[in-house]
Design a protein around this motif. Structure first.
Motif, PDB file in Angstrom:
ATOM      1  N   ASP A 156       0.820  -1.216   0.000  1.00  0.00           N
ATOM      2  CA  ASP A 156       0.000   0.000   0.000  1.00  0.00           C
ATOM      3  C   ASP A 156       0.850   1.261   0.000  1.00  0.00           C
ATOM      4  O   ASP A 156       0.477   2.273  -0.589  1.00  0.00           O
ATOM      5  CB  ASP A 156      -0.955   0.018   1.203  1.00  0.00           C
ATOM      6  CG  ASP A 156      -2.104  -0.977   1.059  1.00  0.00           C
ATOM      7  OD1 ASP A 156      -2.333  -1.484  -0.064  1.00  0.00           O
ATOM      8  OD2 ASP A 156      -2.763  -1.261   2.081  1.00  0.00           O
ATOM      9  N   LYS A 157       2.006   1.210   0.662  1.00  0.00           N
ATOM     10  CA  LYS A 157       2.927   2.354   0.707  1.00  0.00           C
ATOM     11  C   LYS A 157       3.835   2.422  -0.527  1.00  0.00           C
ATOM     12  O   LYS A 157       4.689   3.305  -0.621  1.00  0.00           O
ATOM     13  CB  LYS A 157       3.812   2.270   1.956  1.00  0.00           C
ATOM     14  CG  LYS A 157       3.105   2.603   3.235  1.00  0.00           C
ATOM     15  CD  LYS A 157       3.268   4.067   3.490  1.00  0.00           C
ATOM     16  CE  LYS A 157       2.896   4.375   4.926  1.00  0.00           C
ATOM     17  NZ  LYS A 157       2.839   5.801   5.143  1.00  0.00           N
ATOM     18  N   LYS A 158       3.680   1.437  -1.421  1.00  0.00           N
ATOM     19  CA  LYS A 158       4.512   1.346  -2.629  1.00  0.00           C
ATOM     20  C   LYS A 158       5.999   1.267  -2.291  1.00  0.00           C
ATOM     21  O   LYS A 158       6.843   1.856  -2.972  1.00  0.00           O
ATOM     22  CB  LYS A 158       4.217   2.473  -3.597  1.00  0.00           C
ATOM     23  CG  LYS A 158       2.781   2.464  -4.112  1.00  0.00           C
ATOM     24  CD  LYS A 158       2.629   3.318  -5.341  1.00  0.00           C
ATOM     25  CE  LYS A 158       1.210   3.300  -5.853  1.00  0.00           C
ATOM     26  NZ  LYS A 158       0.740   2.061  -6.373  1.00  0.00           N
ATOM     27  N   LEU A 159       6.310   0.531  -1.231  1.00  0.00           N
ATOM     28  CA  LEU A 159       7.702   0.335  -0.831  1.00  0.00           C
ATOM     29  C   LEU A 159       8.308  -0.913  -1.475  1.00  0.00           C
ATOM     30  O   LEU A 159       9.481  -1.208  -1.264  1.00  0.00           O
ATOM     31  CB  LEU A 159       7.803   0.246   0.691  1.00  0.00           C
ATOM     32  CG  LEU A 159       7.498   1.548   1.425  1.00  0.00           C
ATOM     33  CD1 LEU A 159       7.454   1.327   2.927  1.00  0.00           C
ATOM     34  CD2 LEU A 159       8.525   2.614   1.061  1.00  0.00           C
TER      35      LEU A 159
ATOM     36  N   GLU B  20      13.751   3.361   4.196  1.00  0.00           N
ATOM     37  CA  GLU B  20      12.347   3.706   4.425  1.00  0.00           C
ATOM     38  C   GLU B  20      11.525   2.464   4.745  1.00  0.00           C
ATOM     39  O   GLU B  20      10.685   2.469   5.645  1.00  0.00           O
ATOM     40  CB  GLU B  20      11.792   4.419   3.193  1.00  0.00           C
ATOM     41  CG  GLU B  20      10.383   4.937   3.354  1.00  0.00           C
ATOM     42  CD  GLU B  20       9.865   5.651   2.112  1.00  0.00           C
ATOM     43  OE1 GLU B  20       8.658   5.959   2.110  1.00  0.00           O
ATOM     44  OE2 GLU B  20      10.636   5.894   1.154  1.00  0.00           O
TER      45      GLU B  20
ATOM     46  N   TYR C 267       9.591   1.779   8.273  1.00  0.00           N
ATOM     47  CA  TYR C 267       8.142   1.556   8.258  1.00  0.00           C
ATOM     48  C   TYR C 267       7.782   0.214   8.894  1.00  0.00           C
ATOM     49  O   TYR C 267       6.876   0.137   9.738  1.00  0.00           O
ATOM     50  CB  TYR C 267       7.599   1.647   6.831  1.00  0.00           C
ATOM     51  CG  TYR C 267       6.109   1.446   6.779  1.00  0.00           C
ATOM     52  CD1 TYR C 267       5.254   2.345   7.397  1.00  0.00           C
ATOM     53  CD2 TYR C 267       5.555   0.347   6.131  1.00  0.00           C
ATOM     54  CE1 TYR C 267       3.882   2.160   7.379  1.00  0.00           C
ATOM     55  CE2 TYR C 267       4.191   0.158   6.107  1.00  0.00           C
ATOM     56  CZ  TYR C 267       3.359   1.065   6.734  1.00  0.00           C
ATOM     57  OH  TYR C 267       2.003   0.876   6.721  1.00  0.00           O
TER      58      TYR C 267
END
Length: 136
Positions: A55-58, A97, A101
């Protein structure tokens, strides 16, 4: 003095040369992408964390591997448990990141979050990762 400056500038100049070479030839720069390993207590936690990462496009892709046995030392005692392992495919530039997260949402006091750079692979797959994980 010039030699010192050259030595200090070498990593930057090497990086620029690799990016230029890659742009001209279309070749892959080793280490541009990474696989991160994240351990989870159970399948539900693994799915929740994987979904949150996506969802965070990580990441472009997350594998959820089935239960495996784990042995480790925790607070001076040998522990044994079962865990679910996530394999997270992403840009190397996103690892910091991603780690921050995952630590913020993971129930473990010290979750396993380690990564390895991808040296080589299917060029089309590596390009697909790049297309699906936004730049910084």
């Amino acid at each position: 003095e010039a030699l010192t400056l050259l030595v200090l500038m070498y990593p930057l100049l090497r990086g620029l040369a690799l990016h230029l070479h890659s742009a001209v030839t279309g070749s892959y720069i080793p280490g541009t992408h990474s696989i991160a390993f994240v351990n989870c207590l159970n399948e539900q936690i693994a799915r929740d964390i994987a979904r949150a990462i996506m969802d965070k496009k990580l990441a472009a892709y997350v594998n959820i591997l089935p239960k495996s046995s784990a042995l480790y030392f925790w607070k001076g005692q040998l522990e044994e448990s079962t865990e679910i392992l996530l394999l997270v495919k992403t840009r190397t530039s996103k690892i910091g990141e991603l780690s921050n997260y995952v630590r913020s949402i993971h129930p473990f006091e010290i979750p396993e979050i380690i990564s390895l750079p991808i040296d080589q692979g299917n060029p089309l797959y590596l390009k697909w990762i790049e297309e699906n994980v936004p730049r910084d």
